[in-house]
Design a protein around this motif. Structure first.
Motif, PDB file in Angstrom:
ATOM      1  N   ASP A  60       0.826  -1.202   0.000  1.00  0.00           N
ATOM      2  CA  ASP A  60       0.000   0.000   0.000  1.00  0.00           C
ATOM      3  C   ASP A  60       0.863   1.256   0.000  1.00  0.00           C
ATOM      4  OD1 ASP A  60      -2.354  -1.428  -0.018  1.00  0.00           O
ATOM      5  OD2 ASP A  60      -2.606  -1.374   2.158  1.00  0.00           O
ATOM      6  N   VAL A  61       0.385   2.269  -0.738  1.00  0.00           N
ATOM      7  CA  VAL A  61       1.102   3.539  -0.855  1.00  0.00           C
ATOM      8  C   VAL A  61       0.100   4.682  -0.722  1.00  0.00           C
ATOM      9  CG1 VAL A  61       2.463   5.017  -2.384  1.00  0.00           C
ATOM     10  CG2 VAL A  61       2.892   2.559  -2.346  1.00  0.00           C
ATOM     11  N   ALA A  62       0.437   5.682   0.046  1.00  0.00           N
ATOM     12  CA  ALA A  62      -0.406   6.873   0.155  1.00  0.00           C
ATOM     13  C   ALA A  62      -0.291   7.691  -1.134  1.00  0.00           C
ATOM     14  CB  ALA A  62       0.021   7.709   1.361  1.00  0.00           C
ATOM     15  N   CYS A  63      -1.425   8.128  -1.661  1.00  0.00           N
ATOM     16  CA  CYS A  63      -1.432   8.923  -2.883  1.00  0.00           C
ATOM     17  C   CYS A  63      -2.694   9.788  -2.882  1.00  0.00           C
ATOM     18  CB  CYS A  63      -1.359   8.025  -4.122  1.00  0.00           C
ATOM     19  SG  CYS A  63      -2.677   6.793  -4.238  1.00  0.00           S
ATOM     20  N   HIS A  64      -3.020  10.372  -4.041  1.00  0.00           N
ATOM     21  CA  HIS A  64      -4.194  11.232  -4.131  1.00  0.00           C
ATOM     22  C   HIS A  64      -5.100  10.772  -5.268  1.00  0.00           C
ATOM     23  CE1 HIS A  64      -1.457  13.731  -1.765  1.00  0.00           C
ATOM     24  NE2 HIS A  64      -2.549  14.276  -1.261  1.00  0.00           N
ATOM     25  N   ASP A  65      -6.395  10.938  -5.065  1.00  0.00           N
ATOM     26  CA  ASP A  65      -7.372  10.499  -6.060  1.00  0.00           C
ATOM     27  C   ASP A  65      -7.518  11.551  -7.157  1.00  0.00           C
ATOM     28  OD1 ASP A  65      -9.125  12.512  -5.227  1.00  0.00           O
ATOM     29  OD2 ASP A  65     -10.687  11.141  -4.518  1.00  0.00           O
ATOM     30  N   PRO A  66      -8.402  11.345  -8.138  1.00  0.00           N
ATOM     31  CA  PRO A  66      -8.503  12.293  -9.253  1.00  0.00           C
ATOM     32  C   PRO A  66      -8.832  13.725  -8.840  1.00  0.00           C
ATOM     33  CG  PRO A  66      -9.594  10.244  -9.800  1.00  0.00           C
ATOM     34  CD  PRO A  66      -9.252  10.157  -8.359  1.00  0.00           C
ATOM     35  N   LEU A  67      -9.484  13.897  -7.697  1.00  0.00           N
ATOM     36  CA  LEU A  67      -9.856  15.231  -7.230  1.00  0.00           C
ATOM     37  C   LEU A  67      -8.891  15.761  -6.174  1.00  0.00           C
ATOM     38  CD1 LEU A  67     -13.746  14.854  -7.052  1.00  0.00           C
ATOM     39  CD2 LEU A  67     -12.297  15.593  -8.963  1.00  0.00           C
ATOM     40  N   GLY A  68      -7.785  15.075  -5.960  1.00  0.00           N
ATOM     41  CA  GLY A  68      -6.765  15.537  -5.036  1.00  0.00           C
ATOM     42  C   GLY A  68      -6.975  15.142  -3.594  1.00  0.00           C
ATOM     43  N   ARG A  69      -7.894  14.213  -3.339  1.00  0.00           N
ATOM     44  CA  ARG A  69      -8.152  13.768  -1.972  1.00  0.00           C
ATOM     45  C   ARG A  69      -7.217  12.610  -1.616  1.00  0.00           C
ATOM     46  NH1 ARG A  69     -14.491  12.820  -3.100  1.00  0.00           N
ATOM     47  NH2 ARG A  69     -13.420  11.542  -4.695  1.00  0.00           N
ATOM     48  N   PRO A  70      -6.769  12.540  -0.366  1.00  0.00           N
ATOM     49  CA  PRO A  70      -5.857  11.452   0.031  1.00  0.00           C
ATOM     50  C   PRO A  70      -6.547  10.086  -0.067  1.00  0.00           C
ATOM     51  CG  PRO A  70      -5.812  13.235   1.642  1.00  0.00           C
ATOM     52  CD  PRO A  70      -6.974  13.505   0.732  1.00  0.00           C
ATOM     53  N   VAL A  71      -5.859   9.119  -0.647  1.00  0.00           N
ATOM     54  CA  VAL A  71      -6.322   7.734  -0.713  1.00  0.00           C
ATOM     55  C   VAL A  71      -5.119   6.815  -0.556  1.00  0.00           C
ATOM     56  CG1 VAL A  71      -8.348   8.178  -2.180  1.00  0.00           C
ATOM     57  CG2 VAL A  71      -6.128   7.700  -3.248  1.00  0.00           C
ATOM     58  N   THR A  72      -5.402   5.543  -0.457  1.00  0.00           N
ATOM     59  CA  THR A  72      -4.329   4.540  -0.425  1.00  0.00           C
ATOM     60  C   THR A  72      -4.445   3.676  -1.673  1.00  0.00           C
ATOM     61  OG1 THR A  72      -4.289   4.476   1.988  1.00  0.00           O
ATOM     62  CG2 THR A  72      -3.332   2.604   0.830  1.00  0.00           C
ATOM     63  N   GLY A  73      -3.369   3.576  -2.422  1.00  0.00           N
ATOM     64  CA  GLY A  73      -3.339   2.739  -3.610  1.00  0.00           C
ATOM     65  C   GLY A  73      -2.323   1.623  -3.437  1.00  0.00           C
ATOM     66  N   ALA A  74      -2.542   0.523  -4.141  1.00  0.00           N
ATOM     67  CA  ALA A  74      -1.632  -0.615  -4.038  1.00  0.00           C
ATOM     68  C   ALA A  74      -0.688  -0.660  -5.234  1.00  0.00           C
ATOM     69  CB  ALA A  74      -2.418  -1.917  -3.953  1.00  0.00           C
ATOM     70  N   ILE A  75       0.541  -1.068  -4.963  1.00  0.00           N
ATOM     71  CA  ILE A  75       1.513  -1.386  -6.010  1.00  0.00           C
ATOM     72  C   ILE A  75       1.751  -2.885  -5.953  1.00  0.00           C
ATOM     73  CG2 ILE A  75       3.905  -1.117  -6.779  1.00  0.00           C
ATOM     74  CD1 ILE A  75       3.886   1.676  -5.628  1.00  0.00           C
ATOM     75  N   GLY A  76       1.795  -3.544  -7.106  1.00  0.00           N
ATOM     76  CA  GLY A  76       2.100  -4.966  -7.165  1.00  0.00           C
ATOM     77  C   GLY A  76       3.574  -5.183  -7.453  1.00  0.00           C
ATOM     78  N   TRP A  77       4.134  -6.212  -6.833  1.00  0.00           N
ATOM     79  CA  TRP A  77       5.551  -6.527  -7.030  1.00  0.00           C
ATOM     80  C   TRP A  77       5.692  -7.969  -7.509  1.00  0.00           C
ATOM     81  CZ3 TRP A  77       9.218  -2.867  -6.825  1.00  0.00           C
ATOM     82  CH2 TRP A  77       8.885  -1.653  -6.169  1.00  0.00           C
ATOM     83  N   THR A  78       6.484  -8.169  -8.565  1.00  0.00           N
ATOM     84  CA  THR A  78       6.770  -9.500  -9.080  1.00  0.00           C
ATOM     85  C   THR A  78       8.256  -9.592  -9.401  1.00  0.00           C
ATOM     86  OG1 THR A  78       6.352  -8.914 -11.411  1.00  0.00           O
ATOM     87  CG2 THR A  78       4.451  -9.613 -10.106  1.00  0.00           C
ATOM     88  N   ASP A  79       8.677 -10.760  -9.852  1.00  0.00           N
ATOM     89  CA  ASP A  79      10.070 -10.968 -10.271  1.00  0.00           C
ATOM     90  C   ASP A  79      11.044 -10.586  -9.155  1.00  0.00           C
ATOM     91  OD1 ASP A  79       9.035 -11.656 -12.783  1.00  0.00           O
ATOM     92  OD2 ASP A  79       9.127  -9.593 -13.479  1.00  0.00           O
ATOM     93  N   ASP A  80      10.731 -11.053  -7.925  1.00  0.00           N
ATOM     94  CA  ASP A  80      11.597 -10.792  -6.766  1.00  0.00           C
ATOM     95  C   ASP A  80      11.839  -9.302  -6.538  1.00  0.00           C
ATOM     96  OD1 ASP A  80      11.932 -13.521  -6.145  1.00  0.00           O
ATOM     97  OD2 ASP A  80      13.531 -13.701  -7.642  1.00  0.00           O
ATOM     98  N   GLY A  81      10.811  -8.505  -6.814  1.00  0.00           N
ATOM     99  CA  GLY A  81      10.916  -7.074  -6.567  1.00  0.00           C
ATOM    100  C   GLY A  81      11.510  -6.273  -7.709  1.00  0.00           C
TER     101      GLY A  81
END
Length: 327
Positions: A60-81
């Motif tokens: 999980d990573v803190a980021c902003h939604d289309p209107l600039g509001r704080p949200v949490t988005g996920a990043i996926g990791w493969t190939d040993d990072g």
């Protein structure tokens, strides 16, 4: 064995949920099923790829939604990072904005840029941005600003898995209305895309796939040197589809609505192409079919069953399994 490879029924069931419901029916007929959820580069791609890759994980990573509001988005990791997968819908998706608040002229991809920056900062050598289901039409302006504000991506390579073939200049015309843009807004957005294209290091206009996600794909291609990838083909390669196909006697795919868009670079079209090459019958379980018999035949589908809920999907899977067992 039947390879069960559906896309999500958008807004209702995930690809994994559909695959499981159909596979339960197949298995109840005494035939084996390989659950293989698929996606075309749009919303849901992150989950599909991370589930299928050995050692795949989410962060999980803190980021902003289309209107600039704080949200949490996920990043996926493969190939040993080594490889990070950024699904732009996690930060800039239409589903993050209530219908009454949708504003295609205000919506920004800045949050997607934040996810890209976070992936590079965490050591990704390759970052694949999967695009589709966006609330934005900013040509990637926000994402580019976020990356530049962070000082770039270092040595990380950038690629974009695209779910449509639309060129940059047509992004607002084709997709703007579903994001809340009226005809006047579409005209203003289109003019802004042309102005932006002329100022970018290379011109994305006329280049296939650059209009994906409101022009995000084209902006990343033009400003940051991103490689553009056909999303459906990239996903199938990433999940080892061809190897799993070789173990199957038939395939069943699916999506919420089988229509003309299915024929334009969407996942079922790519699944059908690979099944034809492998000389395997392909069946479909869909929420609704709007294709006539000729279009269904041209796509290469041996059968189409409509199913709007898991029990109906399971029943369709059982019918397919019994048909395969009888041959």
């Amino acid at each position: 064995m039947i390879l069960v490879a559906p896309d999500s029924f958008k807004g209702t069931f995930s690809a994994a949920e559909v695959a499981d419901a159909v596979a339960v029916g197949v298995e109840s007929s005494g035939v084996g099923a390989d659950r293989c959820p698929v996606a075309d580069g749009g919303e849901g791609t992150l989950d599909v790829v991370v589930r299928a890759r050995p050692g795949g994980r989410m962060a999980d990573v803190a980021c902003h939604d289309p209107l600039g509001r704080p949200v949490t988005g996920a990043i996926g990791w493969t190939d040993d990072g080594a490889t990070a997968i950024v699904e732009m819908a996690q930060a800039s998706g239409l589903g993050l904005v209530a219908p009454a608040l949708r504003d295609a002229e205000r919506a920004s991809t800045y949050g997607t840029g934040e996810l890209i920056v976070a992936a590079a900062a965490a050591g990704a050598r390759r970052i694949v941005v999967t695009v589709g289901g966006s609330a934005t039409s900013d040509g990637g302006r926000g994402a580019i600003a976020a990356v530049r504000a962070a000082g770039g991506l270092g040595a990380a390579e950038l690629a974009v898995a695209c779910d449509v073939e639309t060129p940059f200049e047509d992004a607002a015309r084709v997709f703007g209305p579903q994001k809340g843009a009226d005809p006047a807004a579409v005209a203003r957005l289109t003019a802004a895309l042309h102005e932006q294209a002329a100022a970018l290091p290379r011109d994305p206009r006329g280049v296939a796939m650059t209009g994906a996600a409101g022009g995000l794909a084209g902006g990343l291609w033009a400003a940051l040197g991103a490689e553009l990838l056909p999303g459906a083909a990239w996903v199938l390669d990433a999940i080892g589809f061809d190897a799993r196909l070789r173990s199957a006697s038939a395939v069943v795919t699916g999506e919420g609505c089988l229509d003309e868009q299915t024929l334009q670079g969407k996942i079922i079209g790519e699944v059908a192409r690979r099944c034809r090459a492998a000389r395997l019958p392909l069946h479909a379980v869909v929420g609704t079919s709007r294709l006539d018999g000729a279009a269904v035949a041209a796509l290469g589908l041996a059968s189409v069953a409509e199913a709007t809920d898991p029990p109906a999907m399971t029943a369709a899977g059982r019918a397919l399994g019994l048909g395969v067992a009888a041959r």
